[in-house]
Design a protein around this motif. Structure first.
Motif, short mmCIF file in Angstrom:
data_model
loop_
_atom_site.label_atom_id
_atom_site.label_comp_id
_atom_site.label_asym_id
_atom_site.label_seq_id
_atom_site.Cartn_x
_atom_site.Cartn_y
_atom_site.Cartn_z
N ASP A 140 0.84 -1.20 0.00
CA ASP A 140 0.00 0.00 0.00
C ASP A 140 0.88 1.25 0.00
O ASP A 140 1.64 1.44 -0.93
N ASP A 141 0.80 2.05 1.06
CA ASP A 141 1.59 3.28 1.09
C ASP A 141 2.92 3.11 1.82
O ASP A 141 3.62 4.09 2.08
N TYR A 142 3.27 1.87 2.16
CA TYR A 142 4.60 1.59 2.73
C TYR A 142 5.59 1.38 1.58
O TYR A 142 5.19 1.07 0.45
N GLU A 143 6.86 1.55 1.88
CA GLU A 143 7.87 1.49 0.82
C GLU A 143 8.99 0.52 1.15
O GLU A 143 9.43 0.40 2.29
N MET A 144 9.47 -0.16 0.09
CA MET A 144 10.68 -0.98 0.14
C MET A 144 11.49 -0.63 -1.09
O MET A 144 10.93 -0.51 -2.18
N SER A 145 12.79 -0.52 -0.93
CA SER A 145 13.64 -0.30 -2.10
C SER A 145 13.69 -1.59 -2.91
O SER A 145 13.31 -2.66 -2.41
N ILE A 146 14.16 -1.51 -4.14
CA ILE A 146 14.28 -2.69 -5.00
C ILE A 146 15.16 -3.75 -4.35
O ILE A 146 14.84 -4.95 -4.35
N SER A 147 16.26 -3.31 -3.76
CA SER A 147 17.19 -4.26 -3.11
C SER A 147 16.54 -4.89 -1.87
O SER A 147 16.75 -6.07 -1.58
N SER A 165 1.08 -12.16 4.70
CA SER A 165 1.10 -12.20 6.17
C SER A 165 2.30 -11.46 6.73
O SER A 165 2.19 -10.70 7.70
N GLU A 166 3.47 -11.67 6.13
CA GLU A 166 4.69 -11.03 6.63
C GLU A 166 4.67 -9.52 6.40
O GLU A 166 5.18 -8.75 7.22
N ILE A 167 4.06 -9.09 5.32
CA ILE A 167 3.95 -7.64 5.07
C ILE A 167 3.04 -7.00 6.11
O ILE A 167 3.30 -5.89 6.60
N GLU A 168 1.96 -7.71 6.49
CA GLU A 168 1.08 -7.19 7.53
C GLU A 168 1.83 -7.05 8.85
O GLU A 168 1.64 -6.08 9.59
N LYS A 169 2.71 -8.00 9.17
CA LYS A 169 3.51 -7.94 10.38
C LYS A 169 4.45 -6.73 10.34
O LYS A 169 4.62 -6.02 11.33
#
Length: 314
Positions: A140-147, A165-169
Motif C-alpha cells: 500500500d503506502d509503505y515502501e521498500m527499495s528494490i534491493s 502475512s509477513e507484510i502485515e507484520k
C-alpha cells in the motif's frame, strides 16, 4: 451468480472467495463445501436451488472442478454437465456457486466451459511471473527499495499467503514509519521453511506425529485451507490404497501408472508407503477422512482441529 476460479495459485483463489463472501455479506455459516471427486453434481445443484435457512444468500464451494478441464477421471463420478448448463441459464439469485480447480488450464473446447464463460464469471489464478508487483500492491503506502524487496523475497519465500502475512507484520511493526528496511525484515519476519503435502503424508506414514503436526501448522501458515489439506491427504491415501491393491494383483509400476494416469514417481512413492499399512488400515483412514470432511461441512467439527485429531489418532 456462478464462478469458475482456476489456476495453480491457491492463495489468490482463496482470497477471491473471501472477497466474494465479504462483498455479499455472507458469513461462514452460510458456506457449504463439495468436491466433484466425491459429490454428484446433481446433488450440488439441488442444494444451489434451495435458499439458505439463516440468511438471504449463501455460497456453495465446489473443489476439484475437473469437468472444466481436459482431465479424464477413469473411475470418477458420472456428472451430468447438461444440468449445470441448464442451471447457468436460470441460476438461483440467492446462491453464489463457486467452482475451483488447481489445474493450470481449462478446456475451451468443452460445451460446459463455453457456457460458464457466457453465463458466469471465469477467472484465472496462475503463478505470477514475478512477485514484485504483488509485494508492492500489498505494501500500500509503505515502501521498500528494490534491493530490500529482493532480500524480503529471498527471506520469506515465494508463497503469496506468507508474503501477505509477513507484510502485515511489518506494517504493524513500523506503524507511522512508512520506510521498511532490511533490518526490519530480519527483526520481524519468519524465515521460510519449505514443506509440502508429501512430507505430511510421509510423516503420518512413518508415525512421526510431532513432525506431522509441525508440517500441518506450517501448511496452514502458508495459507492452505484445512479442508483442502484433508481432501488432498485423502487423495494421497487413496492412491496408496489403489497402488497396493493393483500391485497385489501382479501389475507392474508401469501398468499402474497407465491405469491410474498419474506420474511414475507418485506410483513409486505410493508403493513404498503401501508397505507400512494393511489394505484395511488404509480403508479405515479413508473413511475417517471422509467423516471429517462431512463433519466440517455440517458444522459438527472445527475445521482447524479436525486434522490435528486425525494425526494424533494415526
Amino acid at each position: 451468480m456462478v464462478y469458475l476460479l482456476y489456476g495453480t495459485e491457491e492463495f489468490l483463489i482463496s482470497r477471491e472467495i473471501k472477497n466474494i463472501a465479504k462483498s455479499n455479506n455472507i458469513d461462514d455459516i452460510d458456506v457449504s463445501y463439495y468436491n466433484l471427486e466425491n459429490d454428484l453434481l446433481d446433488n450440488i445443484l439441488d442444494d444451489a436451488s434451495m435458499n439458505s435457512l439463516f440468511s438471504t444468500k449463501k455460497i456453495i464451494l465446489i473443489a476439484n472442478a475437473y469437468i472444466f478441464t481436459g482431465t479424464i477421471k477413469k473411475k470418477g463420478l458420472n456428472h451430468n454437465t447438461d444440468l449445470l448448463i441448464k442451471y447457468l441459464f436460470n441460476p438461483n439469485p440467492d446462491t453464489i456457486l463457486i467452482f475451483t480447480n488447481n489445474d493450470e488450464t481449462i478446456d475451451d473446447r468443452k460445451k460446459i466451459v463455453k457456457s460458464i464463460k457466457n453465463n458466469g464469471t471465469v477467472k484465472e489464478f496462475n503463478k505470477l511471473k514475478s512477485n514484485d508487483s504483488f509485494i508492492k500492491q500489498e505494501l500500500d503506502d509503505y515502501e521498500m527499495s528494490i534491493s530490500t524487496i529482493k532480500v524480503f523475497s529471498d527471506y520469506v519465500g515465494a508463497n503469496l499467503a506468507i508474503i501477505a502475512s509477513e507484510i502485515e507484520k511489518l506494517k504493524l511493526y513500523k506503524g507511522n514509519d512508512k520506510n521498511i528496511t532490511t533490518d526490519d525484515i530480519y527483526n520481524v519476519c519468519s524465515e521460510f521453511v519449505d514443506v509440502d503435502l508429501n512430507e505430511l503424508t510421509n510423516s503420518i506414514v512413518n508415525k512421526n506425529i510431532k513432525q506431522a503436526l509441525k508440517i500441518y501448522e506450517e501448511l496452514v501458515k502458508q495459507g492452505e485451507e484445512p479442508i483442502q489439506i484433508i481432501i488432498r491427504l485423502a487423495n494421497q491415501f487413496r492412491i496408496i490404497y489403489q497402488v497396493k491393491e493393483l500391485s497385489k494383483k501382479g501389475y507392474s509400476s508401469k501398468d499402474i501408472t497407465n491405469i491410474l494416469g498419474i506420474h511414475p514417481y507418485r506410483v513409486q512413492k505410493a508403493l513404498e508407503n503401501s508397505y507400512q499399512f494393511s489394505s484395511q488400515k488404509l480403508l479405515d483412514y479413508l473413511k475417517k477422512l471422509a467423516k471429517i470432511d462431512e463433519d466440517i461441512k455440517i458444522g459438527v467439527t472445527d475445521k482447524n482441529m479436525a486434522l490435528e485429531l486425525f494425526i494424533l489418532e494415526v
